[in-house]
Design a protein around this motif. Structure first.
Motif: not given
Length: 223
Positions: A113-124, A141-157
């Motif tokens: 499944e490919v979800i379109e949109g800003p990744a931080l919104e899609s993660l929520a 993905a976009d590197k400036p948001n990597n800190p946020h992606y890591l936080k979400w990864a830990l929430k979802l892992a």
């Protein structure tokens, strides 16, 4: 011969020995180029590495942050068991269209499944719909948001999940604390968070090859 030429030739040698001819993936790369997508897909040997990591860990619920044209998505999805699933997040509409076509071509549309949109919104949204836990997460993905992606990864892992983050060396610029490049600063903040995170054991590796000089982080969620 320059360094990049040598690295590319070595990649080509190893790939000729260890990667079988793959007309589907060749067609996917041609489709990406034809659609004008940037040529920033993982290299074939890097795709095979993702495939092997997912297969070795028995990943059955994979999250990819950053789809582009679906090249790495296909490598990861091929590692899934029969009932496995992969969700990939992509911001650009054109990329989503190309990726979905490529996934259909690869015979993987039913598993992905490919979800379109800003990744931080899609993660929520993924958290809200109960799509977690994921047992393999690829951040590319976009590197400036990597800190946020890591936080979400830990929430979802789940415990035992593998986290892979690509392009963390930035041609060596990651060591420049005063860099004005927000991508470099995003990686540095990501590394600071990772270093302070007790739930993850991680290592960063530098790589050279047909894609130049870069590297990735490999982490194991322990709790």
């Amino acid at each position: 011969m320059g360094e990049i030429d040598t690295w590319s030739k070595v990649d080509g040698y190893f790939n000729s020995k260890l990667l079988a001819a793959d007309p589907v993936l060749d067609t996917v790369l041609d489709a990406n180029a034809g659609a004008g997508l940037p040529a920033i897909d993982v290299a074939p040997n890097q795709g095979k590495l993702l495939y092997l990591l997912a297969k070795m860990t028995g990943a059955a619920n994979i999250l990819e942050i950053g789809t582009l044209g679906g090249y790495s998505t296909i490598w990861l999805a091929r590692a899934l068991p029969e009932a496995g699933r992969l969700v990939s997040l992509e911001y650009e509409h054109k990329h989503v269209v190309v990726a979905e076509d490529n996934l259909r071509l690869a015979g993987l549309a039913d598993k992905t499944e490919v979800i379109e949109g800003p990744a931080l919104e899609s993660l929520a949204a993924l958290e809200a719909r109960g799509a977690a836990p994921f047992d393999f997460i690829f951040i590319d993905a976009d590197k400036p948001n990597n800190p946020h992606y890591l936080k979400w990864a830990l929430k979802l892992a789940c415990p035992g999940a593998v986290i892979v983050a690509d392009n963390v060396v930035r041609g060596g610029e990651v060591v420049q604390a005063d860099s004005k490049d927000d991508r470099v600063q995003g990686i540095r903040q990501f590394m600071d968070l990772l270093a302070a995170e007790p739930r993850v054991e991680a290592v960063a590796l530098q790589t050279v090859g047909s894609k130049g000089y870069d590297g990735f982080v490999l982490g194991l969620v322990t709790a």
